[in-house]
Design a protein around this motif. Structure first.
Motif, PDB file in Angstrom:
ATOM      1  N   GLN A  74       0.804  -1.166   0.014  1.00 53.63           N
ATOM      2  CA  GLN A  74      -0.099   0.140  -0.160  1.00 53.63           C
ATOM      3  C   GLN A  74       0.827   1.296  -0.046  1.00 53.63           C
ATOM      4  O   GLN A  74       0.629   2.077  -0.621  1.00 53.63           O
ATOM      5  N   VAL A  75       1.851   1.142   0.814  1.00 53.09           N
ATOM      6  CA  VAL A  75       2.729   2.517   0.876  1.00 53.09           C
ATOM      7  C   VAL A  75       3.328   2.779  -0.304  1.00 53.09           C
ATOM      8  O   VAL A  75       3.460   3.635  -1.020  1.00 53.09           O
ATOM      9  N   THR A  76       3.974   1.469  -1.125  1.00 53.84           N
ATOM     10  CA  THR A  76       4.630   1.695  -2.518  1.00 53.84           C
ATOM     11  C   THR A  76       3.835   2.449  -3.523  1.00 53.84           C
ATOM     12  O   THR A  76       4.109   3.011  -4.243  1.00 53.84           O
ATOM     13  N   GLY A 113       1.508   6.294   7.800  1.00 56.21           N
ATOM     14  CA  GLY A 113       1.132   6.475   9.037  1.00 56.21           C
ATOM     15  C   GLY A 113       0.833   4.774   9.527  1.00 56.21           C
ATOM     16  O   GLY A 113       1.358   4.221  10.562  1.00 56.21           O
ATOM     17  N   ARG A 114       0.328   3.892   8.652  1.00 56.72           N
ATOM     18  CA  ARG A 114      -0.240   2.461   8.827  1.00 56.72           C
ATOM     19  C   ARG A 114       1.047   1.826   9.040  1.00 56.72           C
ATOM     20  O   ARG A 114       1.298   1.063   9.950  1.00 56.72           O
ATOM     21  N   ALA A 117       2.877   2.598  12.061  1.00 55.27           N
ATOM     22  CA  ALA A 117       2.223   1.881  13.571  1.00 55.27           C
ATOM     23  C   ALA A 117       2.590   0.383  13.483  1.00 55.27           C
ATOM     24  O   ALA A 117       2.401  -0.118  14.279  1.00 55.27           O
ATOM     25  N   SER A 118       2.637  -0.387  12.364  1.00 62.05           N
ATOM     26  CA  SER A 118       2.813  -1.642  12.147  1.00 62.05           C
ATOM     27  C   SER A 118       4.196  -2.093  12.811  1.00 62.05           C
ATOM     28  O   SER A 118       4.294  -3.259  13.453  1.00 62.05           O
ATOM     29  N   VAL A 119       5.054  -1.148  12.789  1.00 62.21           N
ATOM     30  CA  VAL A 119       6.354  -1.446  13.422  1.00 62.21           C
ATOM     31  C   VAL A 119       6.324  -1.662  14.781  1.00 62.21           C
ATOM     32  O   VAL A 119       7.543  -2.497  15.321  1.00 62.21           O
ATOM     33  N   GLU A 120       5.294  -1.272  15.644  1.00 64.71           N
ATOM     34  CA  GLU A 120       5.327  -1.679  17.193  1.00 64.71           C
ATOM     35  C   GLU A 120       5.507  -2.983  17.353  1.00 64.71           C
ATOM     36  O   GLU A 120       5.970  -3.368  18.342  1.00 64.71           O
ATOM     37  N   ASP A 192      -3.254  17.315   7.745  1.00 66.19           N
ATOM     38  CA  ASP A 192      -2.339  18.680   7.685  1.00 66.19           C
ATOM     39  C   ASP A 192      -1.403  18.294   8.837  1.00 66.19           C
ATOM     40  O   ASP A 192      -0.354  19.046   9.204  1.00 66.19           O
ATOM     41  N   ARG A 193      -1.460  17.271   9.394  1.00 65.97           N
ATOM     42  CA  ARG A 193      -0.517  16.738  10.562  1.00 65.97           C
ATOM     43  C   ARG A 193       0.337  15.414  10.071  1.00 65.97           C
ATOM     44  O   ARG A 193      -0.320  14.686   9.472  1.00 65.97           O
ATOM     45  N   ALA A 194       1.464  15.331  10.564  1.00 65.06           N
ATOM     46  CA  ALA A 194       2.312  14.405  10.432  1.00 65.06           C
ATOM     47  C   ALA A 194       1.535  13.064  11.201  1.00 65.06           C
ATOM     48  O   ALA A 194       1.109  13.605  12.381  1.00 65.06           O
ATOM     49  N   PRO A 195       2.049  12.025  10.623  1.00 58.50           N
ATOM     50  CA  PRO A 195       1.284  10.736  11.376  1.00 58.50           C
ATOM     51  C   PRO A 195       2.041  10.608  12.885  1.00 58.50           C
ATOM     52  O   PRO A 195       3.342  10.851  12.906  1.00 58.50           O
ATOM     53  N   THR A 196       1.056  10.430  13.887  1.00 60.51           N
ATOM     54  CA  THR A 196       1.570  10.244  15.069  1.00 60.51           C
ATOM     55  C   THR A 196       2.260   8.864  15.182  1.00 60.51           C
ATOM     56  O   THR A 196       1.488   7.826  14.832  1.00 60.51           O
ATOM     57  N   VAL A 197       3.603   8.686  15.794  1.00 57.15           N
ATOM     58  CA  VAL A 197       4.155   7.432  15.712  1.00 57.15           C
ATOM     59  C   VAL A 197       4.848   7.046  17.163  1.00 57.15           C
ATOM     60  O   VAL A 197       5.586   7.899  17.647  1.00 57.15           O
TER      61      VAL A 197
END
Length: 199
Positions: A74-76, A113-114, A117-120, A192-197
């Protein structure tokens, strides 16, 4: 009227004509337009920097998180779509083109962002120096994107105000056929905000 008097009147009228034209946007309209275009270039450069960081981030995550292939895909795909949509400075008065660009960037932000988040679920990845460096660069880039968007919107507001207010509006319409530029607006909630990680 003698030839001498006509020359004298023309000589006296020239400064008055120049003064009246200087208040009609002859210089202020193109100056404001070029400023807005330069700010748009900064927005595009910051988005390009983000797009350039993503392949390295995806490859780093891929080595640790084989089962996250859907998110990586999805990111790619979102990156490919976002980089394929280009808005030139001449397109800034076309709200549909600017919106299409915004939507592609918003989709990329969401898929990124997803991914983050999956890196957690991968403690080894979270401590990988390459990943940490990429994450830091990405966060800095997201901040630069926000600043560039604000600067662009401020420049567009100044340009749009210039072409709509007297006396600059006269020159804007007569000499340049100026049209209002489109501001960059969030197309999704919190876009307008960077993803929260959180790690």
């Amino acid at each position: 009227m003698t030839k001498f008097k006509r020359r004298k009147m023309a000589f006296l009228a020239a400064p008055a004509l120049a003064l009246s034209l200087s208040g009609c946007g002859i210089n202020s309209v193109p100056t404001a337009e070029e400023n807005a275009k330069a700010k748009w270039s900064n927005v595009q450069a910051d988005y390009q920097r983000r797009a350039d960081l993503i392949p390295n981030l995806v490859e780093t995550v891929k080595g640790y998180a084989k089962q996250e292939s859907t998110v990586l895909t999805q990111v790619t795909e979102a990156r490919a779509k976002a980089t394929s949509i280009q808005v030139n400075a001449s397109d800034l008065s076309d709200p549909a083109k600017v919106k299409q660009f915004q939507e592609a960037q918003t989709a990329l932000s969401g898929s990124l962002g997803r991914l983050l988040a999956s890196v957690e679920a991968y403690p080894d990845l979270k401590s990988n120096q390459n990943f940490l460096a990429l994450q830091s660069q990405l966060e800095g880039t997201e901040n630069r994107i926000n600043v560039s968007i604000k600067d662009y919107n401020t420049a567009v507001q100044a340009y749009n105000t210039t072409i709509r207010t007297f006396p600059d509006a006269i020159g804007a319409k007569i000499f340049y056929g100026a049209k209002p530029m489109t501001t960059y607006e969030a197309t999704a909630p919190n876009a307008d905000r960077a993803p929260t990680v959180k790690f």
